[in-house]
Design an enzyme around this catalytic site. Structure first.
Site, PDB file in Angstrom:
ATOM      1  N   VAL A   1      -8.466  -4.077  -0.456  1.00 45.64           N
ATOM      2  CA  VAL A   1      -9.059  -5.290  -0.784  1.00 45.64           C
ATOM      3  C   VAL A   1     -10.167  -5.649   0.245  1.00 45.64           C
ATOM      4  CG1 VAL A   1      -8.822  -7.878  -0.959  1.00 45.64           C
ATOM      5  CG2 VAL A   1      -7.347  -6.271  -2.185  1.00 45.64           C
TER       6      VAL A   1
ATOM      7  N   HIS B   1      -4.401  -2.842  -6.209  1.00 52.66           N
ATOM      8  CA  HIS B   1      -3.442  -1.522  -6.811  1.00 52.66           C
ATOM      9  C   HIS B   1      -4.164  -0.532  -7.160  1.00 52.66           C
ATOM     10  CE1 HIS B   1       0.628  -3.752  -7.148  1.00 52.66           C
ATOM     11  NE2 HIS B   1      -0.034  -3.740  -6.174  1.00 52.66           N
TER      12      HIS B   1
ATOM     13  N   ASP C   1       0.829  -1.420  -0.131  1.00 52.48           N
ATOM     14  CA  ASP C   1       0.122   0.086  -0.084  1.00 52.48           C
ATOM     15  C   ASP C   1       0.890   1.273  -0.124  1.00 52.48           C
ATOM     16  OD1 ASP C   1      -2.476  -1.888   0.207  1.00 52.48           O
ATOM     17  OD2 ASP C   1      -1.814  -1.812   2.336  1.00 52.48           O
TER      18      ASP C   1
HETATM   19  P1  IMP Z   1      -2.332 -12.599   2.677  1.00 52.34           P
HETATM   20  O1  IMP Z   1      -1.386 -12.100   1.699  1.00 52.34           O
HETATM   21  O2  IMP Z   1      -3.811 -12.622   2.398  1.00 52.34           O
HETATM   22  O3  IMP Z   1      -2.204 -14.214   3.022  1.00 52.34           O
HETATM   23  O4  IMP Z   1      -2.271 -12.114   4.015  1.00 52.34           O
HETATM   24  C1  IMP Z   1      -0.928 -11.830   4.738  1.00 52.34           C
HETATM   25  C2  IMP Z   1      -0.622 -10.609   5.397  1.00 52.34           C
HETATM   26  O5  IMP Z   1       0.021  -9.722   4.293  1.00 52.34           O
HETATM   27  C3  IMP Z   1      -1.776  -9.877   6.183  1.00 52.34           C
HETATM   28  O6  IMP Z   1      -1.329  -9.082   7.374  1.00 52.34           O
HETATM   29  C4  IMP Z   1      -2.343  -8.980   5.045  1.00 52.34           C
HETATM   30  O7  IMP Z   1      -3.162  -7.838   5.593  1.00 52.34           O
HETATM   31  C5  IMP Z   1      -1.227  -8.596   4.221  1.00 52.34           C
HETATM   32  N1  IMP Z   1      -1.337  -8.353   3.099  1.00 52.34           N
HETATM   33  C6  IMP Z   1      -1.647  -9.216   1.893  1.00 52.34           C
HETATM   34  N2  IMP Z   1      -1.638  -8.521   0.879  1.00 52.34           N
HETATM   35  C7  IMP Z   1      -1.502  -7.077   1.079  1.00 52.34           C
HETATM   36  C8  IMP Z   1      -1.695  -5.940   0.527  1.00 52.34           C
HETATM   37  O8  IMP Z   1      -1.613  -5.920  -0.585  1.00 52.34           O
HETATM   38  N3  IMP Z   1      -1.477  -4.793   0.971  1.00 52.34           N
HETATM   39  C9  IMP Z   1      -1.107  -4.627   2.558  1.00 52.34           C
HETATM   40  N4  IMP Z   1      -1.076  -5.928   2.975  1.00 52.34           N
HETATM   41  C10 IMP Z   1      -1.220  -7.213   2.363  1.00 52.34           C
HETATM   42 MG    MG Z   2      -2.855  -2.132  -1.686  1.00 52.44          MG
END
Ligand code: IMP
Ligand code: MG
Length: 342
Positions: free
Chosen positions: A255, A48, A19
């Site tokens: 998301v 994104h 982010d």
């Molecule tokens: P997962 O990727 O859904 O398995 O989540 C694992 C960790 O990564 C969690 O803390 C999510 O909030 C974080 N996370 C996954 N994708 C993003 C993203 O695009 N932006 C920020 N945090 C993310």
């Molecule tokens: Mg993002």
């Protein structure tokens, strides 16, 4: 090397916890540079945001460079595809004729999504986004995953992404490899176990696409002017919700809609991220949130004294140039210093 008219292969990587504004930076490059191929890595857990032509796009699988109609848009072998989201986004962006998926990209199935939700360890303890990405990667590691080539609806889009990208690089064309999330969510280099299911760093972005390290000209690391994090795990210097709100730093996740935790810009993390990614340039986003008087400015000299001090401090402490500065949400709200600094 300047990416504008000279031709380069650039990796865009997140410097903190995701982010940081990668979507905005990539969309600017797409409009400004003659990007021949843009490849999206990662998966639908990452959103994104692109503001362009008065519209907001929250892209979870299509490359953020989509607005350049001459760009070929690819999804690499290391990516994980949610088929419904893929079709939804090609409709939204009108990019059906320019999109390609590597035949070896893997598929997120309903069972993976279920495993990532409810009372599961991933959901409750790690605070995942619940998109099934981690479980889909686990399936792939077990050698039982469905790949893009196993899904008949995806057949018209299948391609050899590594082949296309390396051929473009060979011809000297501009290529962008778009990373997702941030360095400290990396499965290897992040705050394990509070991380995502894959390595998110520059080398891994190359590996997911199938581009060797000798082919990369620039690693552009994106830092936001403050740090945010969603889900569980450490966040050094974390502000209280009230303080984050007072500063105007409260954001909602693209998301999941969750409130992002916030902290001031962190030099120690930034230094480590630059090292791990071999970063050559910094894009600094959202300077207008920390210094509201800078909103929409396109000329470095017109930034306020405090904003310039902040940028100079970053360059002095981190030793690589800040070549792009985000001053607002629109794709064009960027001060582009590549000509002067590279
Ligand atoms: P997962 O990727 O859904 O398995 O989540 C694992 C960790 O990564 C969690 O803390 C999510 O909030 C974080 N996370 C996954 N994708 C993003 C993203 O695009 N932006 C920020 N945090 C993310
Ligand atoms: Mg993002």
């Amino acid at each position: 090397m300047y990416g504008g008219n000279d031709l380069t292969t650039t990796v865009i990587v997140g410097g903190f916890f995701g982010d940081e504004g990668k979507g905005k930076v990539v969309s600017y490059l797409a409009l400004k540079d003659n990007v021949k191929i843009a490849v999206r890595t990662g998966s639908v857990n990452a959103g994104h945001t692109v503001n362009w032509n008065g519209k907001t796009y929250k892209l979870r699988i299509i490359p953020s460079a989509f607005m350049n109609e001459d760009s070929r848009l690819l999804i690499g072998a290391g990516a994980n595809i949610n088929v419904n989201i893929f079709f939804k986004e090609i409709r939204e962006t009108g990019t059906e004729k320019r999109v390609g998926i590597d035949e070896q990209a893997s598929i997120i199935e309903e069972k993976h999504i279920l495993e990532d939700r409810g009372n599961s360890y991933l959901s409750k303890t790690i605070g995942t986004t619940g998109q099934g990405v981690g479980p889909a990667i686990a399936e792939r590691v077990r050698r039982k995953a469905k790949l893009a080539r196993d899904i008949p609806e995806l057949n018209p889009y299948l391609t050899d992404v590594a082949g296309e990208v390396n051929e473009a690089i060979e011809k000297g064309e501009n290529v962008i490899l778009e990373g997702t999330q941030g360095t400290f969510l990396s499965l290897y280099h992040g705050t394990y176990p509070y991380v995502t299911g894959r390595d998110t760093t520059a080398a891994a972005i190359c590996s997911e696409v199938g581009v060797g390290p000798t082919k990369i000209d620039d690693v552009l690391i994106v830092f936001k002017s403050y740090v945010t994090r969603v889900g569980a795990g450490p966040l050094p210097g974390e502000l209280s919700l009230e303080e984050a709100e007072r500063r105007g730093w409260l954001e909602k996740a693209t998301v999941t809609g969750r409130i992002r935790r916030a902290a001031p810009f962190n030099y120690e993390l930034a230094r480590k991220a630059i090292m791990i990614n071999g970063a050559t340039q910094i894009a600094l986003t959202k300077i207008d949130i920390v210094f509201p008087e800078c909103k929409g400015i396109k000329d470095y000299d017109k930034l306020s004294l405090n904003a310039k001090k902040f940028i100079e401090e970053i360059e002095n402490k981190l030793k690589i140039p800040v070549t792009m500065i985000g001053t607002g949400p629109e794709a064009e709200n960027i001060i582009d210093l590549r000509r002067e600094k590279i």
